[in-house]
Design an enzyme around this catalytic site. Structure first.
Site, PDB file in Angstrom:
ATOM      1  N   GLY A  69      67.586  53.052  51.641  1.00 33.31           N
ATOM      2  CA  GLY A  69      67.390  52.023  50.633  1.00 33.31           C
ATOM      3  C   GLY A  69      66.468  50.938  51.143  1.00 33.31           C
TER       4      GLY A  69
ATOM      5  CD  GLN B 298      65.667  45.586  53.182  1.00 33.74           C
ATOM      6  OE1 GLN B 298      65.938  46.306  52.225  1.00 33.74           O
ATOM      7  NE2 GLN B 298      65.979  45.896  54.433  1.00 33.74           N
TER       8      GLN B 298
ATOM      9  CB  CYS C 153      70.206  46.629  57.129  1.00 34.17           C
ATOM     10  SG  CYS C 153      69.051  45.714  56.101  1.00 34.17           S
ATOM     11  CG  LEU C 154      65.263  50.551  56.598  1.00 31.00           C
ATOM     12  CD1 LEU C 154      64.249  50.981  55.545  1.00 31.00           C
ATOM     13  CD2 LEU C 154      65.185  51.451  57.823  1.00 31.00           C
TER      14      LEU C 154
ATOM     15  CG  HIS D  95      72.894  47.643  52.103  1.00 30.93           C
ATOM     16  ND1 HIS D  95      73.390  47.596  53.393  1.00 30.93           N
ATOM     17  CD2 HIS D  95      71.594  47.270  52.194  1.00 30.93           C
ATOM     18  CE1 HIS D  95      72.427  47.188  54.209  1.00 30.93           C
ATOM     19  NE2 HIS D  95      71.327  46.994  53.511  1.00 30.93           N
ATOM     20  CD  GLU D  96      69.009  48.715  49.758  1.00 29.88           C
ATOM     21  OE1 GLU D  96      68.229  47.739  49.810  1.00 29.88           O
ATOM     22  OE2 GLU D  96      69.366  49.343  50.767  1.00 29.88           O
TER      23      GLU D  96
ATOM     24  CG  HIS E 109      68.908  43.565  51.001  1.00 34.41           C
ATOM     25  ND1 HIS E 109      68.754  42.776  52.120  1.00 34.41           N
ATOM     26  CD2 HIS E 109      69.122  44.826  51.452  1.00 34.41           C
ATOM     27  CE1 HIS E 109      68.888  43.533  53.211  1.00 34.41           C
ATOM     28  NE2 HIS E 109      69.115  44.777  52.838  1.00 34.41           N
TER      29      HIS E 109
HETATM   30 NI    NI Z   1      69.432  46.433  54.008  1.00 35.22          NI
END
Ligand code: NI
Length: 145
Positions: A46, A51, A88-89, A130-131, A134
């Site tokens: 994701g 991000q 998480c990236l 999660h997304e 963000h």
């Molecule tokens: Ni994330």
């Protein structure tokens, strides 16, 4: 398509509340394409607009069932509970246990502005939560058990 730089932990942009996406135009389509490419390139499941430095309410997800694009997503219903490891990236190499609903239903728009709902269980429910977090400036570390 092009790879975008992924904002890392410590950047204030990850803490901002994103604004509604109003325009369903070529620019949005290009960014969504770039986000998918960037996510796959980083081996993520994701990626949310903040991000890559864009404070707008959209994200992409692929938990192995194909790309899902969500513009202005809202969680409409949740069911059950799960606790599992999450990463998480924007936090490379880090993981933590987070409690999430087992099942979530989300209403969103596609890249053309058309409304749809999606229901996800397990990993997809986790990724959806999660997304969408963000987009409200919340990262998984805030919820880590
Ligand atoms: Ni994330």
């Amino acid at each position: 398509m092009a790879l975008r730089n992924i904002v890392k932990n410590g950047d204030d942009i990850l803490r901002k509340v994103c604004r509604t996406q109003m325009n369903f135009d070529d620019r949005l389509a290009t960014i969504l394409d770039d986000m998918a490419e960037t996510m796959y390139n980083a081996d993520g499941v994701g990626l949310a607009a903040p991000q890559i430095g864009i404070l707008r309410r959209y994200c992409v997800i692929d938990v192995g069932e194909g790309i899902i694009e969500l513009v202005n997503p809202v969680i409409e219903a949740t069911e059950g509970e799960q606790e599992d490891q999450e990463g998480c990236l924007s936090f490379p190499g880090e993981y933590g246990i987070v409690r999430r609903p087992m099942k979530v239903t989300v209403r969103a728009q596609d890249r053309h502005g058309k409304s749809f709902t999606i229901t996800g269980e397990g990993l997809l429910a986790r990724a959806l939560c999660h997304e969408i977090d963000h987009l409200d400036g919340i990262v998984y570390k805030d919820r880590q058990l």
